[in-house]
Design an enzyme around this catalytic site. Structure first.
Site, PDB file in Angstrom:
ATOM      1  N   THR A 248     -12.465   3.320  11.963  1.00  0.00           N
ATOM      2  CA  THR A 248     -13.158   2.200  12.596  1.00  0.00           C
ATOM      3  C   THR A 248     -12.808   2.136  14.072  1.00  0.00           C
ATOM      4  O   THR A 248     -11.642   2.090  14.446  1.00  0.00           O
ATOM      5  CB  THR A 248     -12.772   0.879  11.899  1.00  0.00           C
TER       6      THR A 248
ATOM      7  N   ARG B  73     -16.415   2.918   1.842  1.00  0.00           N
ATOM      8  CA  ARG B  73     -17.403   3.330   2.846  1.00  0.00           C
ATOM      9  C   ARG B  73     -18.698   3.789   2.180  1.00  0.00           C
ATOM     10  O   ARG B  73     -18.712   4.241   1.044  1.00  0.00           O
ATOM     11  CB  ARG B  73     -16.841   4.452   3.710  1.00  0.00           C
TER      12      ARG B  73
ATOM     13  N   GLU C  11     -12.730  -3.937   2.211  1.00  0.00           N
ATOM     14  CA  GLU C  11     -13.406  -3.765   3.485  1.00  0.00           C
ATOM     15  C   GLU C  11     -14.750  -3.100   3.230  1.00  0.00           C
ATOM     16  O   GLU C  11     -14.839  -2.159   2.432  1.00  0.00           O
ATOM     17  CB  GLU C  11     -12.564  -2.907   4.434  1.00  0.00           C
TER      18      GLU C  11
ATOM     19  N   HIS D 207     -11.159   0.219   1.655  1.00  0.00           N
ATOM     20  CA  HIS D 207     -12.441   0.253   2.357  1.00  0.00           C
ATOM     21  C   HIS D 207     -13.384   1.178   1.601  1.00  0.00           C
ATOM     22  O   HIS D 207     -13.191   2.394   1.581  1.00  0.00           O
ATOM     23  CB  HIS D 207     -12.229   0.752   3.790  1.00  0.00           C
TER      24      HIS D 207
ATOM     25  N   ARG E  62     -16.035   8.541   1.643  1.00  0.00           N
ATOM     26  CA  ARG E  62     -15.186   9.630   2.148  1.00  0.00           C
ATOM     27  C   ARG E  62     -13.752   9.552   1.633  1.00  0.00           C
ATOM     28  O   ARG E  62     -13.035  10.546   1.669  1.00  0.00           O
ATOM     29  CB  ARG E  62     -15.185   9.653   3.679  1.00  0.00           C
TER      30      ARG E  62
ATOM     31  N   ASN F 170      -3.192  -1.084   3.253  1.00  0.00           N
ATOM     32  CA  ASN F 170      -4.445  -0.346   3.090  1.00  0.00           C
ATOM     33  C   ASN F 170      -4.120   1.055   2.557  1.00  0.00           C
ATOM     34  O   ASN F 170      -3.346   1.794   3.164  1.00  0.00           O
ATOM     35  CB  ASN F 170      -5.159  -0.256   4.440  1.00  0.00           C
TER      36      ASN F 170
ATOM     37  N   GLU G  70     -10.297 -11.116  11.237  1.00  0.00           N
ATOM     38  CA  GLU G  70      -9.242 -10.129  11.437  1.00  0.00           C
ATOM     39  C   GLU G  70      -9.442  -9.543  12.821  1.00  0.00           C
ATOM     40  O   GLU G  70     -10.500  -8.969  13.120  1.00  0.00           O
ATOM     41  CB  GLU G  70      -9.276  -9.027  10.384  1.00  0.00           C
TER      42      GLU G  70
ATOM     43  N   HIS H 160      -5.045  -2.640  12.663  1.00  0.00           N
ATOM     44  CA  HIS H 160      -5.550  -1.352  13.126  1.00  0.00           C
ATOM     45  C   HIS H 160      -4.572  -0.736  14.125  1.00  0.00           C
ATOM     46  O   HIS H 160      -4.280  -1.306  15.168  1.00  0.00           O
ATOM     47  CB  HIS H 160      -6.939  -1.429  13.777  1.00  0.00           C
TER      48      HIS H 160
ATOM     49  N   HIS I 106      -6.019   6.141   2.706  1.00  0.00           N
ATOM     50  CA  HIS I 106      -5.672   7.532   2.991  1.00  0.00           C
ATOM     51  C   HIS I 106      -4.847   8.183   1.890  1.00  0.00           C
ATOM     52  O   HIS I 106      -4.598   9.389   1.945  1.00  0.00           O
ATOM     53  CB  HIS I 106      -5.034   7.629   4.376  1.00  0.00           C
TER      54      HIS I 106
END
Length: 255
Positions: free
Chosen positions: A110, A54, A79, A52, A58, A16, A160, A195, A19
């Site tokens: 999340t 969003r 995601e 992801h 963000r 992922n 998941e 996660h 970030h």
């Protein structure tokens, strides 16, 4: 002539890269580039890329999704919240897979799994819409038998399992994940997890035979600041593979 020993199937690693975009957006501009990170992840042994998108954009932006989808050969896992807007974007971009996740504007990350059991109608509609355009749907859920059964009911082929509570050290979470994975596999679901996983805690999750894929992001991107993204991914891959091999040895196979 004795039979050959079957080697364990390695756990797939989805990386992922949200970030990377968080760091870029802190200052604006184009660097660091999520696409460049995706290409490095591919070279380092990642099996897929997760992004992801969003509602508030963000970190990952629509254009990031398009560029990674078009220019990176790895499967793209999107995601997203189960909203009409996101379903329409997914239908346009056509990632390989979409994982439906809960989303709140005020959360930093999340905070738990999707309540599929409490929203079967809406989630079933989203799952059907994704299947209709050729996208493999998944649902991100807590390791709760009620949620596993609901995932089956809405027609999701993949779950998941949320490992956040396990990563946070909550007592009994590993057993809950193990049992949820077994329940899901018996029902014909493909089982993923993710996660909060890092070098120290990933081994016990990777060792669970029913889990075929882990999605890991924040830790890998953070570790990359010190050792580089390829080395971060390669070390995670090595720990996962070693855990799976160890769990499949005759002395540990029934654990």
């Amino acid at each position: 002539m004795s039979g050959s020993i079957q080697q364990p199937q390695p756990v797939r690693l989805g990386v992922n890269l949200d970030h990377v975009a968080t760091l870029r957006n802190a200052r604006g501009g184009t660097a660091p580039d999520p696409l460049r990170a995706a290409l490095l992840a591919m070279e380092a042994g990642a099996d897929s890329i997760t992004l992801h998108l969003r509602e508030d954009r963000r970190h990952i932006r629509d254009e990031d999704m398009r560029r990674v989808r078009e220019s990176c050969a790895l499967p793209l896992n999107m995601e997203m919240a189960a909203t009409e807007e996101m379903i329409a974007i997914a239908a346009d971009i056509r990632p390989y897979a979409c994982c439906l996740v809960p989303e709140k504007r005020e959360e930093v990350t999340t905070e738990g799994g999707l309540d599929v059991a409490g929203n079967e109608g809406a989630i079933a509609d989203a799952v059907t819409a994704l299947k209709t355009v050729g996208i493999r749907p998944a649902v991100f859920i807590d390791p709760d038998p009620r949620q596993v059964d609901a995932a089956v009911a809405v027609g999701a082929p993949v779950i998941e399992l949320h490992t956040g509570a396990y990563a946070g050290g909550e007592h009994g979470e590993l057993a809950r994940i193990r049992e949820a994975g077994r329940r899901a596999a018996r029902s014909g679901l493909e089982v993923h997890a993710g996660h909060g996983l890092d070098f120290a805690n990933v081994g016990q999750i990777a060792a669970l035979a029913e889990i075929v894929e882990l999605n890991i992001g924040h830790f890998l991107v953070g570790e990359a600041l010190f050792v580089g993204l390829p080395e971060s991914i390669r070390r995670m891959r090595a720990i996962m593979d070693a855990a799976r091999r160890h769990a499949s040895t005759p002395a540990n196979a029934t654990l």
